[in-house]
Design a protein around this motif. Structure first.
Motif, PDB file in Angstrom:
ATOM      1  N   MET A 864      22.473  -0.410  30.431  1.00  0.00           N
ATOM      2  CA  MET A 864      23.047   0.100  29.194  1.00  0.00           C
ATOM      3  C   MET A 864      21.980   0.591  28.228  1.00  0.00           C
ATOM      4  SD  MET A 864      26.270  -0.056  29.594  1.00  0.00           S
ATOM      5  CE  MET A 864      26.905   0.193  27.955  1.00  0.00           C
ATOM      6  N   VAL A 865      20.712   0.538  28.653  1.00  0.00           N
ATOM      7  CA  VAL A 865      19.597   1.023  27.834  1.00  0.00           C
ATOM      8  C   VAL A 865      18.836   2.053  28.660  1.00  0.00           C
ATOM      9  CG1 VAL A 865      17.529   0.415  26.524  1.00  0.00           C
ATOM     10  CG2 VAL A 865      19.427  -1.216  26.687  1.00  0.00           C
ATOM     11  N   ASP A 866      18.564   3.196  28.074  1.00  0.00           N
ATOM     12  CA  ASP A 866      17.849   4.248  28.786  1.00  0.00           C
ATOM     13  C   ASP A 866      16.575   4.585  28.025  1.00  0.00           C
ATOM     14  OD1 ASP A 866      17.276   6.078  30.717  1.00  0.00           O
ATOM     15  OD2 ASP A 866      18.982   7.392  30.338  1.00  0.00           O
ATOM     16  N   GLY A 867      15.648   5.222  28.732  1.00  0.00           N
ATOM     17  CA  GLY A 867      14.383   5.585  28.123  1.00  0.00           C
ATOM     18  C   GLY A 867      14.439   6.901  27.390  1.00  0.00           C
ATOM     19  N   ILE A 868      13.476   7.108  26.499  1.00  0.00           N
ATOM     20  CA  ILE A 868      13.314   8.357  25.773  1.00  0.00           C
ATOM     21  C   ILE A 868      12.117   9.082  26.375  1.00  0.00           C
ATOM     22  CG2 ILE A 868      12.907   9.395  23.517  1.00  0.00           C
ATOM     23  CD1 ILE A 868      13.983   6.784  22.274  1.00  0.00           C
ATOM     24  N   PRO A 869      12.328  10.245  27.013  1.00  0.00           N
ATOM     25  CA  PRO A 869      11.217  10.928  27.695  1.00  0.00           C
ATOM     26  C   PRO A 869      10.031  11.161  26.767  1.00  0.00           C
ATOM     27  CG  PRO A 869      13.304  11.953  28.265  1.00  0.00           C
ATOM     28  CD  PRO A 869      13.603  10.969  27.183  1.00  0.00           C
ATOM     29  N   GLY A 870       8.853  10.812  27.262  1.00  0.00           N
ATOM     30  CA  GLY A 870       7.637  11.003  26.493  1.00  0.00           C
ATOM     31  C   GLY A 870       7.367   9.930  25.464  1.00  0.00           C
ATOM     32  N   VAL A 871       8.322   9.008  25.262  1.00  0.00           N
ATOM     33  CA  VAL A 871       8.181   7.951  24.260  1.00  0.00           C
ATOM     34  C   VAL A 871       8.187   6.575  24.913  1.00  0.00           C
ATOM     35  CG1 VAL A 871       9.249   6.865  22.237  1.00  0.00           C
ATOM     36  CG2 VAL A 871       9.254   9.367  22.456  1.00  0.00           C
ATOM     37  N   THR A 872       9.130   6.336  25.777  1.00  0.00           N
ATOM     38  CA  THR A 872       9.305   5.023  26.397  1.00  0.00           C
ATOM     39  C   THR A 872       8.205   4.746  27.408  1.00  0.00           C
ATOM     40  OG1 THR A 872      11.693   5.212  26.122  1.00  0.00           O
ATOM     41  CG2 THR A 872      10.904   3.579  27.693  1.00  0.00           C
ATOM     42  N   ARG A 873       7.686   3.527  27.370  1.00  0.00           N
ATOM     43  CA  ARG A 873       6.715   3.067  28.379  1.00  0.00           C
ATOM     44  C   ARG A 873       7.436   2.151  29.365  1.00  0.00           C
ATOM     45  NH1 ARG A 873       3.350  -0.306  26.659  1.00  0.00           N
ATOM     46  NH2 ARG A 873       4.332  -0.756  24.637  1.00  0.00           N
ATOM     47  N   TYR A 874       7.107   2.346  30.654  1.00  0.00           N
ATOM     48  CA  TYR A 874       7.810   1.624  31.712  1.00  0.00           C
ATOM     49  C   TYR A 874       6.882   0.641  32.425  1.00  0.00           C
ATOM     50  CZ  TYR A 874      11.450   5.185  31.179  1.00  0.00           C
ATOM     51  OH  TYR A 874      12.414   6.006  30.669  1.00  0.00           O
ATOM     52  N   GLY A 875       7.511  -0.306  33.078  1.00  0.00           N
ATOM     53  CA  GLY A 875       6.791  -1.261  33.913  1.00  0.00           C
ATOM     54  C   GLY A 875       7.670  -1.696  35.070  1.00  0.00           C
ATOM     55  N   TRP A 876       7.252  -2.771  35.753  1.00  0.00           N
ATOM     56  CA  TRP A 876       7.998  -3.260  36.911  1.00  0.00           C
ATOM     57  C   TRP A 876       8.376  -4.722  36.693  1.00  0.00           C
ATOM     58  CZ3 TRP A 876       9.555   0.260  40.268  1.00  0.00           C
ATOM     59  CH2 TRP A 876       8.829   1.445  40.386  1.00  0.00           C
ATOM     60  N   TYR A 877       9.643  -5.022  36.985  1.00  0.00           N
ATOM     61  CA  TYR A 877      10.105  -6.410  36.930  1.00  0.00           C
ATOM     62  C   TYR A 877      10.166  -6.941  38.356  1.00  0.00           C
ATOM     63  CZ  TYR A 877      13.053 -10.486  36.043  1.00  0.00           C
ATOM     64  OH  TYR A 877      13.545 -11.767  35.972  1.00  0.00           O
ATOM     65  N   ASP A 878       9.411  -8.018  38.617  1.00  0.00           N
ATOM     66  CA  ASP A 878       9.371  -8.625  39.946  1.00  0.00           C
ATOM     67  C   ASP A 878      10.547  -9.584  40.083  1.00  0.00           C
ATOM     68  OD1 ASP A 878       8.764 -10.356  42.192  1.00  0.00           O
ATOM     69  OD2 ASP A 878       6.749  -9.498  42.136  1.00  0.00           O
ATOM     70  N   LEU A 879      11.474  -9.292  40.987  1.00  0.00           N
ATOM     71  CA  LEU A 879      12.673 -10.108  41.145  1.00  0.00           C
ATOM     72  C   LEU A 879      12.365 -11.503  41.684  1.00  0.00           C
ATOM     73  CD1 LEU A 879      15.058  -7.388  42.665  1.00  0.00           C
ATOM     74  CD2 LEU A 879      15.093  -8.292  40.344  1.00  0.00           C
ATOM     75  N   ASN A 880      11.203 -11.670  42.322  1.00  0.00           N
ATOM     76  CA  ASN A 880      10.844 -12.976  42.871  1.00  0.00           C
ATOM     77  C   ASN A 880      10.189 -13.882  41.836  1.00  0.00           C
ATOM     78  OD1 ASN A 880      11.747 -12.337  45.528  1.00  0.00           O
ATOM     79  ND2 ASN A 880       9.863 -11.146  45.841  1.00  0.00           N
ATOM     80  N   THR A 881       9.323 -13.299  41.003  1.00  0.00           N
ATOM     81  CA  THR A 881       8.551 -14.128  40.060  1.00  0.00           C
ATOM     82  C   THR A 881       9.056 -14.014  38.629  1.00  0.00           C
ATOM     83  OG1 THR A 881       6.952 -12.355  39.590  1.00  0.00           O
ATOM     84  CG2 THR A 881       6.507 -13.787  41.499  1.00  0.00           C
ATOM     85  N   GLY A 882       9.817 -12.953  38.320  1.00  0.00           N
ATOM     86  CA  GLY A 882      10.282 -12.747  36.949  1.00  0.00           C
ATOM     87  C   GLY A 882       9.214 -12.180  36.034  1.00  0.00           C
ATOM     88  N   LEU A 883       8.074 -11.748  36.590  1.00  0.00           N
ATOM     89  CA  LEU A 883       6.997 -11.194  35.779  1.00  0.00           C
ATOM     90  C   LEU A 883       7.166  -9.690  35.609  1.00  0.00           C
ATOM     91  CD1 LEU A 883       3.946 -13.137  37.312  1.00  0.00           C
ATOM     92  CD2 LEU A 883       5.204 -13.634  35.184  1.00  0.00           C
ATOM     93  N   VAL A 884       6.720  -9.184  34.463  1.00  0.00           N
ATOM     94  CA  VAL A 884       6.748  -7.761  34.179  1.00  0.00           C
ATOM     95  C   VAL A 884       5.318  -7.245  34.146  1.00  0.00           C
ATOM     96  CG1 VAL A 884       7.417  -5.971  32.534  1.00  0.00           C
ATOM     97  CG2 VAL A 884       8.867  -7.982  32.838  1.00  0.00           C
ATOM     98  N   THR A 885       5.054  -6.206  34.903  1.00  0.00           N
ATOM     99  CA  THR A 885       3.724  -5.608  34.922  1.00  0.00           C
ATOM    100  C   THR A 885       3.817  -4.141  34.521  1.00  0.00           C
ATOM    101  OG1 THR A 885       3.986  -5.080  37.277  1.00  0.00           O
ATOM    102  CG2 THR A 885       2.876  -7.157  36.723  1.00  0.00           C
ATOM    103  N   GLU A 886       2.739  -3.612  33.962  1.00  0.00           N
ATOM    104  CA  GLU A 886       2.723  -2.212  33.544  1.00  0.00           C
ATOM    105  C   GLU A 886       2.560  -1.308  34.754  1.00  0.00           C
ATOM    106  OE1 GLU A 886       0.126  -1.238  30.393  1.00  0.00           O
ATOM    107  OE2 GLU A 886       0.532  -3.051  29.225  1.00  0.00           O
ATOM    108  N   GLY A 887       2.775  -0.006  34.481  1.00  0.00           N
ATOM    109  CA  GLY A 887       2.511   0.976  35.542  1.00  0.00           C
ATOM    110  C   GLY A 887       3.756   1.647  36.075  1.00  0.00           C
ATOM    111  N   GLY A 888       4.902   1.601  35.340  1.00  0.00           N
ATOM    112  CA  GLY A 888       6.132   2.217  35.840  1.00  0.00           C
ATOM    113  C   GLY A 888       6.210   3.681  35.586  1.00  0.00           C
TER     114      GLY A 888
END
Length: 888
Positions: A864-888
């Protein structure tokens, strides 16, 4: 009360004297000749016409029927679906009544469903149905079911009457979702005729949704073992046969204007310019007052702006104060003013009072938006005042169609100060030869398809209700073959049947909450606000506005106008879709807006396309739009001294009944992005964008509120992922939430070159605003030269989408501390945390720039939340550990 004076013959208005005395300029005068009636005698009537139907027609038309009426009746009773597409006031309703009487007299317990696009028109036509039955001396009865009829009464009305009048909205929101009722199923089993009026209005959003609605209606009847034919009426439109087949999924016999033999008197067209240096609406009000005081003369004026209609209405009423809150207590005084405003969004009681005033003659005129283009009966109109040339030819024909029906009439076309009007005033005869308006439907639109798949095919939906199946029954589902269905709709229905909604539309299923009929309306794909005035003892409703209309008319602190009266907006509540107002003096407010921010997103897998021009390129793609009102300017003082009004600037809405410094929204749409090397570093590029919009609307007519234009900078990625320099662009985009690909029509064969030519032509007209930047003319010339040449379709990799695929173990998310936007609320949303629950991935965050809730966390499902092109920074959510890392 306006005191009327005796006329001087003809229509009773000495317009030449008025133009001379008031400083108006008569640019051109064109006289259109009248036409004598031609009737066909009753000996030519079809022999199998039921005697009751013939009795009605002979009493209503003792001299015989016009040729188009006789042809339509002949086809209808012969078993065909037929549409009568002739001019306004040409007697189209006779087809409905004759076909209805024929069917009801011929078949035991037969039922007729008559659909009219508005409540007011439906209720007016109900009386005309009853009058037809009286003329035929038949006991058939008529019931009305619309939004103003309480739900507990509706099944009784359905059971007790032979003809049921509904709006399409009620068919969608009540009739079809009530198929579980035995009464409703019995009605469908006996339904033999469906009447649909004003077919030309079924275009765009409403038309696209209605095309699915009519098919769902046919599906329900087929499932219940019955079927119906359709009789319809329309204003003259381009290619009506193709439009009807697309709208209903079945073939029609069309009786067109070439067979129209109804009479017309001569009509004189005056093309005029108001006095220079005087406010245009004040000048038009003076003209209308002159018409209103002429004995026996009745007038209608059309403007395209809701706000201008209200302001003109307030000038005509001379209402400086509103001492009481109750509109009903003021209705007699308002009717006594002689001329009232009319637009969509009025409450039923107010529409009914205006309609009665027009029918009885208590009102001598009305000022309206396109809302009165529909076939509401306004007898004996003599003068039509068009403020600006209508963009759509169908609108033009509808607006003038009631003039000249009972005696010679006059149409006054007032120059609205645009280059488009210059083009017509230069050669007024071309106004009568413009191509007819083409009705536009987008049946392959994914959002529209999914809305109606939810209604029809979901477990417990209309199909199951019609068959009285228990919820969850897995009986085979198949679309009825009595109509043709849009490509891809069967597949999306089957997917919904198996609870496999399209991933990018899954949020719609959640938003519907098992009730798509009430969540998604036919006429709008954006939310609606109810305007309310509250007192200690009562709540008065003052109409409805869409989100986009609220940004223009009913933002926090605005002076909102309703039937010419003024109200101050004291609160906008987006969570409950309410706008609260209080009475206010006749002040004027104008919103302070920022330039819309446009964020293009090009995705080749979605079918987005890129064209290469001689210089630069064009891309058809999804666009995220941000619009905001940041404040407003208020003028106070007498309307007689408009140019000396004191100004009050409200630059922060938190000072005026709102929690945020701006009233804003984000929404996704679709459009075409243009880039030319000359754009880089050019000043005032927005002026060139406005020229593009004006030329496009002249070449491909559309509702002025449906298309927007803007500028921006696009920092797109290169072919191999390397960052490219940002490019300046102009974008033409749909202002309809979710888009109907209206702006994309500029890329149809030959349209782009015609738009470029029209841009060049408009620059030669005196009403075109000169470019304020000295170098912009050269930029315009270079760009228009490029647009005139054929473009080459390329692969869409010239600007790669930001989208990235998730893996089985990792999901792409918005990084905590970054900003996206909440899709449903349309508001900027700052993510503070990402976590997983049994319901799926969730964000915890806040709505930014919200003073009342700055310390309140808002939890939203990730989709229900979407990114704003050129503004939003993305990352990765690890489903096993629950950790969020940069680089999306």
């Amino acid at each position: 009360m306006l005191k009327r004076k005796a006329g001087n013959g003809g229509i009773g208005v000495d317009t030449d004297a008025f133009y001379r005395d008031a400083g108006w300029s008569l640019v051109r005068r064109v006289r259109r000749p009248g036409r004598d009636a031609e009737v066909e005698p009753w000996g030519l009537a079809p022999p199998h016409l039921h005697p009751h139907a013939r009795a009605y027609l002979e009493r209503a038309f003792p001299q015989g029927l016009y040729r188009h009426q006789m042809a339509a009746v002949r086809e209808a009773i012969g078993g065909n679906s037929v549409c009568l597409a002739t001019g306004t006031a040409s007697g189209k309703s006779a087809l409905f009544f004759a076909a209805g009487i024929h069917i009801l007299s011929q078949r035991y317990k037969a039922r007729v469903l008559a659909m009219y696009p508005t409540r007011a028109l439906g209720r007016e036509q109900a009386e005309r149905w009853r009058d037809a039955f009286r003329k035929a001396e038949l006991p058939f009865t008529v019931g009305v079911i619309d939004g103003g009829v309480p739900r507990p009464s509706r099944e009784d009305i359905l059971m007790q009457h032979d003809v049921i009048i509904m709006t399409p909205d009620v068919v969608h929101a009540w009739l079809l979702p009530s198929l579980g009722s035995k009464t409703v199923r019995i009605f469908f089993q006996h339904l033999r005729l469906v009447v649909v009026d004003e077919i030309h209005t079924y275009t765009g959003v409403m038309g696209t949704n209605s095309a699915f609605l009519f098919r769902r209606l046919a599906h329900a009847a087929h499932v219940l073992g019955s079927g119906f034919r359709i009789v319809a009426a329309s204003a003259t439109i381009e290619n009506p046969s193709a439009h009807l087949e697309k709208l209903f999924g079945r073939a029609f016999v069309v009786i067109g204007p070439e067979q129209d033999t109804s009479p017309r008197h001569a009509v004189t067209f005056d093309f005029v310019e108001p006095p220079s240096g005087k406010d245009r609406l004040q000048a038009v009000a003076q003209l209308l007052r002159q018409i209103a005081i002429s004995e026996g003369v009745r007038a209608i004026a059309f403007l395209d702006s809701r706000l201008q209609v209200e302001v003109l209405g307030s000038i005509l009423q001379r209402a400086d104060d509103l001492d009481e809150a109750n509109l009903e207590a003021h209705m007699d005084d308002m009717l006594a003013s002689g001329i009232l405003p009319y637009r969509s969004g009025y409450e039923e009681r107010d529409r009914a009072a205006i309609q009665e005033g027009l029918t009885t003659g208590k009102l001598c005129g009305v000022v309206s938006t396109s809302a009165l283009e529909l076939g509401m009966d306004i007898p004996n109109l003599d003068v039509a005042v068009l403020v600006g040339v209508p963009q759509l030819q169908t609108s033009f024909l509808q607006r003038i169609g009631r003039i000249g029906r009972h005696r010679p009439g006059r149409v006054i076309v007032v120059h609205s100060g645009t280059a488009a009007d210059d083009a017509i005033f230069e050669n007024p005869t071309q106004l009568f030869d413009r191509p007819l308006t083409e009705a536009v439907l987008y049946l392959e639109h994914p959002r529209a398809q999914y809305i109606h798949a939810l209604c029809l095919a979901s477990m417990g939906g209309e199909h199951d209700l019609a068959l009285n199946l228990p919820y969850g029954d897995s009986e085979e589902f198949e679309l009825a073959d009595v109509v043709s269905w849009p490509e891809g709709f069967a597949e999306i229905c089957q997917a919904e049947r198996q609870n496999r909604p399209p991933r990018d539309l899954e949020w719609m299923k959640i938003e519907a909450g098992g009730n798509p009929h009430h969540t998604y309306h036919l006429r709008d794909v954006e939310r609606q606000f109810t305007v309310e005035m509250r007192s200690l003892s009562d709540i008065s409703r003052l109409g409805r506005v869409s989100y986009s209309q609220a940004l223009r008319e009913a933002y926090p602190g605005a002076v909102y106008r309703y039937m010419g009266r003024s109200y101050r907006v004291t609160g906008v509540y987006t969570s409950s879709n309410r706008i609260e107002v209080r009475p206010e003096r006749q002040y004027y407010t104008r919103p302070l807006t920022v330039q819309p921010k446009l964020y293009p997103r090009l995705e080749p897998e979605r079918g987005d396309r890129v064209w290469r021009a001689r210089e630069g390129w064009m891309a058809e793609c999804e666009i995220l739009v941000w619009e905001a009102v940041t404040g407003f300017v208020e003028r106070r003082g007498s309307a007689k001294h408009e140019f000396s009004y004191p100004l009050m600037h409200h630059l922060d809405l938190r000072d005026v009944y709102y929690a945020s410094s701006s009233f804003q929204r984000y929404y996704k749409t679709h459009g075409v992005v243009f880039h030319h090397p000359a754009f880089q570093g050019a000043e005032r590029l927005s002026e060139l964008a406005e020229l593009l919009l004006e030329a496009f609307s002249f070449v491909v007519p559309f509702d002025t509120q449906d298309i927007g234009v803007g500028i921006g900078r696009w920092a797109a990625e290169g072919r191999h992922g390397s960052k490219a320099d940002s490019v300046h662009f102009i974008a033409l985009y749909d202002r309809v939430y979710g888009s109907l690909h209206l702006a994309a029509r500029i890329m149809e064969d030959g349209v782009l070159a015609r738009v470029a030519e029209q841009m060049s032509r408009f620059r030669t007209f005196r009403h075109h605003r000169a470019f304020s930047s000295p170098g912009l003319a050269e930029v315009a010339d270079a760009w228009m030269a490029s647009l005139r040449e054929p473009a080459t379709l390329e692969r869409a990799e010239v600007a790669v989408s930001e989208s990235q695929n998730s893996s089985e173990d990792k999901v792409r998310v918005i990084l905590p501390g970054s900003v996206g936007y909440a899709i449903k609320a349309g508001r900027e949303y700052e993510v503070r945390d990402v976590f997983y629950t049994p319901k799926g991935l969730q964000y915890r965050g806040i709505y930014r720039n919200d003073r009342d809730h700055e310390d309140c966390d808002v939890q939203l499902e990730a989709h229900m939340v979407d990114g704003i092109p050129g503004v939003t920074r993305y990352g990765w959510y690890d489903l096993n550990t629950g950790l969020v890392t940069e680089g999306g």
